[in-house]
Scaffold this motif. Structure first.
Motif, PDB file in Angstrom:
ATOM      1  N   ALA A   8       0.746  -1.242  -0.024  1.00  0.00           N
ATOM      2  CA  ALA A   8       0.058  -0.125   0.149  1.00  0.00           C
ATOM      3  C   ALA A   8       0.895   1.227  -0.001  1.00  0.00           C
ATOM      4  O   ALA A   8       0.543   2.157  -0.579  1.00  0.00           O
ATOM      5  N   ALA A   9       2.011   1.281   0.793  1.00  0.00           N
ATOM      6  CA  ALA A   9       2.839   2.346   0.763  1.00  0.00           C
ATOM      7  C   ALA A   9       3.627   2.560  -0.639  1.00  0.00           C
ATOM      8  O   ALA A   9       3.993   3.614  -0.990  1.00  0.00           O
ATOM      9  N   GLY A  10       3.793   1.497  -1.458  1.00  0.00           N
ATOM     10  CA  GLY A  10       4.602   1.552  -2.519  1.00  0.00           C
ATOM     11  C   GLY A  10       3.606   1.775  -3.844  1.00  0.00           C
ATOM     12  O   GLY A  10       3.980   2.308  -4.683  1.00  0.00           O
ATOM     13  N   ASP A  11       2.216   1.682  -3.469  1.00  0.00           N
ATOM     14  CA  ASP A  11       1.151   2.196  -4.372  1.00  0.00           C
ATOM     15  C   ASP A  11       0.798   3.668  -4.379  1.00  0.00           C
ATOM     16  O   ASP A  11      -0.015   3.950  -5.214  1.00  0.00           O
ATOM     17  N   LEU A  12       1.576   4.262  -3.498  1.00  0.00           N
ATOM     18  CA  LEU A  12       1.253   5.866  -3.373  1.00  0.00           C
ATOM     19  C   LEU A  12       1.721   6.608  -4.915  1.00  0.00           C
ATOM     20  O   LEU A  12       2.885   6.295  -4.862  1.00  0.00           O
ATOM     21  N   ASP A  13       1.025   7.123  -5.664  1.00  0.00           N
ATOM     22  CA  ASP A  13       1.413   7.538  -6.799  1.00  0.00           C
ATOM     23  C   ASP A  13       1.889   9.193  -6.278  1.00  0.00           C
ATOM     24  O   ASP A  13       0.856   9.825  -6.220  1.00  0.00           O
ATOM     25  N   LEU A  14       3.122   9.463  -6.474  1.00  0.00           N
ATOM     26  CA  LEU A  14       3.628  10.663  -6.089  1.00  0.00           C
ATOM     27  C   LEU A  14       3.325  11.697  -7.013  1.00  0.00           C
ATOM     28  O   LEU A  14       3.528  12.763  -6.973  1.00  0.00           O
ATOM     29  N   ASN A  15       2.958  11.282  -8.448  1.00  0.00           N
ATOM     30  CA  ASN A  15       2.891  12.150  -9.565  1.00  0.00           C
ATOM     31  C   ASN A  15       1.399  12.469  -9.588  1.00  0.00           C
ATOM     32  O   ASN A  15       0.952  13.021 -10.659  1.00  0.00           O
ATOM     33  N   GLU A  16       0.450  11.769  -8.888  1.00  0.00           N
ATOM     34  CA  GLU A  16      -1.049  12.119  -8.962  1.00  0.00           C
ATOM     35  C   GLU A  16      -1.499  13.270  -8.760  1.00  0.00           C
ATOM     36  O   GLU A  16      -1.138  14.065  -7.944  1.00  0.00           O
ATOM     37  N   ARG A  17      -2.055  13.934  -9.930  1.00  0.00           N
ATOM     38  CA  ARG A  17      -2.501  15.185  -9.936  1.00  0.00           C
ATOM     39  C   ARG A  17      -3.876  15.536  -9.292  1.00  0.00           C
ATOM     40  O   ARG A  17      -4.125  16.693  -8.892  1.00  0.00           O
ATOM     41  N   LYS A  18      -4.840  14.670  -8.988  1.00  0.00           N
ATOM     42  CA  LYS A  18      -5.940  14.794  -8.581  1.00  0.00           C
ATOM     43  C   LYS A  18      -6.056  14.478  -7.215  1.00  0.00           C
ATOM     44  O   LYS A  18      -5.440  13.391  -6.584  1.00  0.00           O
ATOM     45  N   VAL A  19      -6.497  15.317  -6.112  1.00  0.00           N
ATOM     46  CA  VAL A  19      -6.167  15.355  -4.816  1.00  0.00           C
ATOM     47  C   VAL A  19      -7.061  14.199  -4.135  1.00  0.00           C
ATOM     48  O   VAL A  19      -6.588  13.305  -3.373  1.00  0.00           O
TER      49      VAL A  19
END
Length: 177
Positions: free
Chosen positions: A116-127
């Protein structure tokens, strides 16, 4: 004339060897957790929780800064990449510590937490989408903590009637006011 001859010394060593060997055999250092002991497992689980919290907080800050500041944050974020790698390697190291001494249920919960921590998309534009990913990490961390509490017997067992009654009374008071 020698007071102690080699025969007397040998007999003395043999005589003292029995009780001394028994004392040495029962010697258990205090404060040193053995692999797989309750203290060792609690330490590994604590390290995993710390590493996952640090990783999540850093990722959350990284993603928010990137989303809010845009291109202006690239130099700062590039400078923070080595710290991000160190935090990620610490999380993997903590996972390996849990794999070394944890039970099957705890290992499964720890692997789900790291996923789950690895699935965080740091480039995600949508809040909203990023917030859902962040909530998944928090839920995985809570599941890991609950599994650890159960495995370390911090939760009341079915036969601990008095403890369970006190726990239920406390939860009722908490809900009431």
């Amino acid at each position: 004339m020698d007071l102690i001859t080699s025969g007397v010394a040998t007999a003395g060593i043999k005589a003292a060897g029995g009780p001394l060997g028994a004392l040495i055999g029962r010697y258990r250092p205090t404060g040193v957790p053995r692999l797989g002991s309750r203290e060792d497992r609690a330490g590994a689980y604590h390290r995993m929780l710390d590493a996952s919290t640090r990783s999540f907080a850093y990722s959350y800050q990284f993603a928010n800064l990137r989303r809010e500041a845009g291109r202006a944050s690239y130099k700062l974020l590039t400078a923070q990449m080595p710290a991000m790698w160190e935090i990620s390697s610490d999380l993997i190291s903590a996972l390996n510590g849990v794999r070394l001494c944890g039970s099957v249920q705890v290992i499964d919960a720890a692997e789900k937490l790291v996923t789950a921590a690895g699935d965080l998309d740091l480039n995600e534009r949508k809040v909203d989408r990023f917030q859902l990913q962040a909530e998944a990490v928090v839920a995985a961390q809570k599941a890991f903590l609950d599994t650890c509490r159960e495995e370390l017997s911090y939760n009341a067992r079915w036969y601990q009637l008095l403890r369970k009654r006190k726990e239920k009374r406390f939860l009722r008071q908490l809900a009431a006011g």
